[in-house]
Design a protein around this motif. Structure first.
Motif, PDB file in Angstrom:
ATOM      1  N   PRO A  64     -28.320  40.756 -74.505  1.00 17.65           N
ATOM      2  CA  PRO A  64     -28.468  39.294 -74.401  1.00 17.65           C
ATOM      3  C   PRO A  64     -27.741  38.525 -75.504  1.00 17.65           C
ATOM      4  O   PRO A  64     -27.534  37.321 -75.387  1.00 17.65           O
ATOM      5  CB  PRO A  64     -29.983  39.082 -74.499  1.00 17.65           C
ATOM      6  CG  PRO A  64     -30.538  40.330 -75.062  1.00 17.65           C
ATOM      7  CD  PRO A  64     -29.576  41.431 -74.752  1.00 17.65           C
ATOM      8  N   GLU A  65     -27.316  39.219 -76.568  1.00 16.88           N
ATOM      9  CA  GLU A  65     -26.588  38.551 -77.649  1.00 16.88           C
ATOM     10  C   GLU A  65     -25.116  38.321 -77.299  1.00 16.88           C
ATOM     11  O   GLU A  65     -24.447  37.540 -77.973  1.00 16.88           O
ATOM     12  CB  GLU A  65     -26.679  39.378 -78.937  1.00 16.88           C
ATOM     13  CG  GLU A  65     -28.075  39.475 -79.485  1.00 16.88           C
ATOM     14  CD  GLU A  65     -28.158  40.343 -80.727  1.00 16.88           C
ATOM     15  OE1 GLU A  65     -27.099  40.733 -81.268  1.00 16.88           O
ATOM     16  OE2 GLU A  65     -29.284  40.637 -81.145  1.00 16.88           O
ATOM     17  N   TYR A  66     -24.612  38.993 -76.264  1.00 18.44           N
ATOM     18  CA  TYR A  66     -23.207  38.814 -75.879  1.00 18.44           C
ATOM     19  C   TYR A  66     -23.023  37.451 -75.226  1.00 18.44           C
ATOM     20  O   TYR A  66     -23.782  37.058 -74.352  1.00 18.44           O
ATOM     21  CB  TYR A  66     -22.756  39.901 -74.911  1.00 18.44           C
ATOM     22  CG  TYR A  66     -22.614  41.278 -75.508  1.00 18.44           C
ATOM     23  CD1 TYR A  66     -22.640  41.501 -76.872  1.00 18.44           C
ATOM     24  CD2 TYR A  66     -22.446  42.378 -74.685  1.00 18.44           C
ATOM     25  CE1 TYR A  66     -22.499  42.768 -77.404  1.00 18.44           C
ATOM     26  CE2 TYR A  66     -22.307  43.659 -75.205  1.00 18.44           C
ATOM     27  CZ  TYR A  66     -22.336  43.842 -76.564  1.00 18.44           C
ATOM     28  OH  TYR A  66     -22.196  45.101 -77.091  1.00 18.44           O
ATOM     29  N   ARG A  67     -21.988  36.750 -75.654  1.00 20.91           N
ATOM     30  CA  ARG A  67     -21.638  35.452 -75.089  1.00 20.91           C
ATOM     31  C   ARG A  67     -20.258  35.552 -74.456  1.00 20.91           C
ATOM     32  O   ARG A  67     -19.477  36.423 -74.784  1.00 20.91           O
ATOM     33  CB  ARG A  67     -21.616  34.384 -76.187  1.00 20.91           C
ATOM     34  CG  ARG A  67     -22.915  34.246 -76.949  1.00 20.91           C
ATOM     35  CD  ARG A  67     -23.954  33.485 -76.123  1.00 20.91           C
ATOM     36  NE  ARG A  67     -25.199  33.380 -76.864  1.00 20.91           N
ATOM     37  CZ  ARG A  67     -26.320  33.994 -76.514  1.00 20.91           C
ATOM     38  NH1 ARG A  67     -26.351  34.730 -75.431  1.00 20.91           N
ATOM     39  NH2 ARG A  67     -27.416  33.868 -77.224  1.00 20.91           N
ATOM     40  N   ASP A  68     -19.945  34.618 -73.580  1.00 21.10           N
ATOM     41  CA  ASP A  68     -18.636  34.557 -72.919  1.00 21.10           C
ATOM     42  C   ASP A  68     -18.297  35.893 -72.246  1.00 21.10           C
ATOM     43  O   ASP A  68     -17.207  36.428 -72.402  1.00 21.10           O
ATOM     44  CB  ASP A  68     -17.530  34.169 -73.912  1.00 21.10           C
ATOM     45  CG  ASP A  68     -17.804  32.839 -74.587  1.00 21.10           C
ATOM     46  OD1 ASP A  68     -18.332  31.940 -73.912  1.00 21.10           O
ATOM     47  OD2 ASP A  68     -17.494  32.706 -75.789  1.00 21.10           O
ATOM     48  N   VAL A  69     -19.238  36.409 -71.494  1.00 18.13           N
ATOM     49  CA  VAL A  69     -19.083  37.710 -70.841  1.00 18.13           C
ATOM     50  C   VAL A  69     -18.249  37.554 -69.579  1.00 18.13           C
ATOM     51  O   VAL A  69     -18.468  36.641 -68.773  1.00 18.13           O
ATOM     52  CB  VAL A  69     -20.464  38.307 -70.495  1.00 18.13           C
ATOM     53  CG1 VAL A  69     -20.341  39.567 -69.671  1.00 18.13           C
ATOM     54  CG2 VAL A  69     -21.256  38.568 -71.769  1.00 18.13           C
ATOM     55  N   SER A  70     -17.268  38.468 -69.418  1.00 13.59           N
ATOM     56  CA  SER A  70     -16.495  38.493 -68.182  1.00 13.59           C
ATOM     57  C   SER A  70     -16.163  39.938 -67.830  1.00 13.59           C
ATOM     58  O   SER A  70     -15.942  40.769 -68.709  1.00 13.59           O
ATOM     59  CB  SER A  70     -15.216  37.664 -68.312  1.00 13.59           C
ATOM     60  OG  SER A  70     -14.332  38.260 -69.224  1.00 13.59           O
ATOM     61  N   TYR A  71     -16.161  40.207 -66.538  1.00  7.78           N
ATOM     62  CA  TYR A  71     -15.872  41.539 -66.019  1.00  7.78           C
ATOM     63  C   TYR A  71     -14.653  41.460 -65.105  1.00  7.78           C
ATOM     64  O   TYR A  71     -14.521  40.520 -64.333  1.00  7.78           O
ATOM     65  CB  TYR A  71     -17.043  42.052 -65.164  1.00  7.78           C
ATOM     66  CG  TYR A  71     -18.305  42.375 -65.898  1.00  7.78           C
ATOM     67  CD1 TYR A  71     -18.570  43.664 -66.310  1.00  7.78           C
ATOM     68  CD2 TYR A  71     -19.261  41.397 -66.160  1.00  7.78           C
ATOM     69  CE1 TYR A  71     -19.753  43.973 -66.964  1.00  7.78           C
ATOM     70  CE2 TYR A  71     -20.437  41.693 -66.812  1.00  7.78           C
ATOM     71  CZ  TYR A  71     -20.677  42.985 -67.211  1.00  7.78           C
ATOM     72  OH  TYR A  71     -21.843  43.291 -67.866  1.00  7.78           O
TER      73      TYR A  71
END
Length: 164
Positions: A64-71
């Motif tokens: 949950p600490e990850y921001r600006d996540v993209s796959y």
């Protein structure tokens, strides 16, 4: 003056002892986990070859600490880590994990059939510099990465075995 001289000599001797002990620790460390999956190799590898599928089973990406996540099919990006698939074969996938703190980690998945059961191995390879604190700190890598790797492989096993 004697006390200062004793302190400096003691510090140098202790540092040398720690440095010499750190030379006994290898400069490459591998953290590895494996699981048996009751499904064909191609079903397992289909989940691994596409990073977009990882969000369904990989605990290390569900932070949950990850921001600006993209796959994408071959990459994962966040504000803290980037993962790229370097090569994907029928029975293996090699990835590079780049932490924005500066560490690059090589990782891979190897999959093979043994007596009708698919065996999946997941590993991380760490290249350590000569710094004593880095080598001594590497002792805890297995304790840090092992539990989330085991949970992730368990999630993947459950997901793949449920597929028709």
């Amino acid at each position: 003056m004697r006390l200062i001289k004793l302190g400096v000599i003691s510090f140098v001797v202790i540092f040398l002892v720690i440095f010499l002990l750190s030379l006994l620790i290898p400069s490459t460390v591998r953290v590895s986990r494996a699981t048996n999956i009751d499904a064909p190799v191609d079903s397992v590898m289909a989940q691994i070859r596409d990073i977009r599928n990882w969000k369904g089973w990989n605990e290390m990406l569900n932070n949950p600490e990850y921001r600006d996540v993209s796959y994408t099919e071959t990459a994962f990006h966040s504000d803290q880590v980037q993962i790229k698939i370097q090569s994907a074969k029928a029975d293996s996938v090699l990835t590079d994990w780049h932490q924005l703190s500066g560490r690059d980690i090589h990782s891979g998945f190897a999959c093979f059939n043994m007596n009708g059961v698919t065996v999946l191995q997941w590993y991380f390879d760490f290249k350590l510099r000569w710094y004593p604190w880095e080598k001594i700190g590497s002792i805890i890598f297995d304790k840090q990465l092992g539990p989330p790797m085991e949970k992730s492989l368990g999630n993947l096993k459950t997901m793949v075995e449920k597929q028709p």
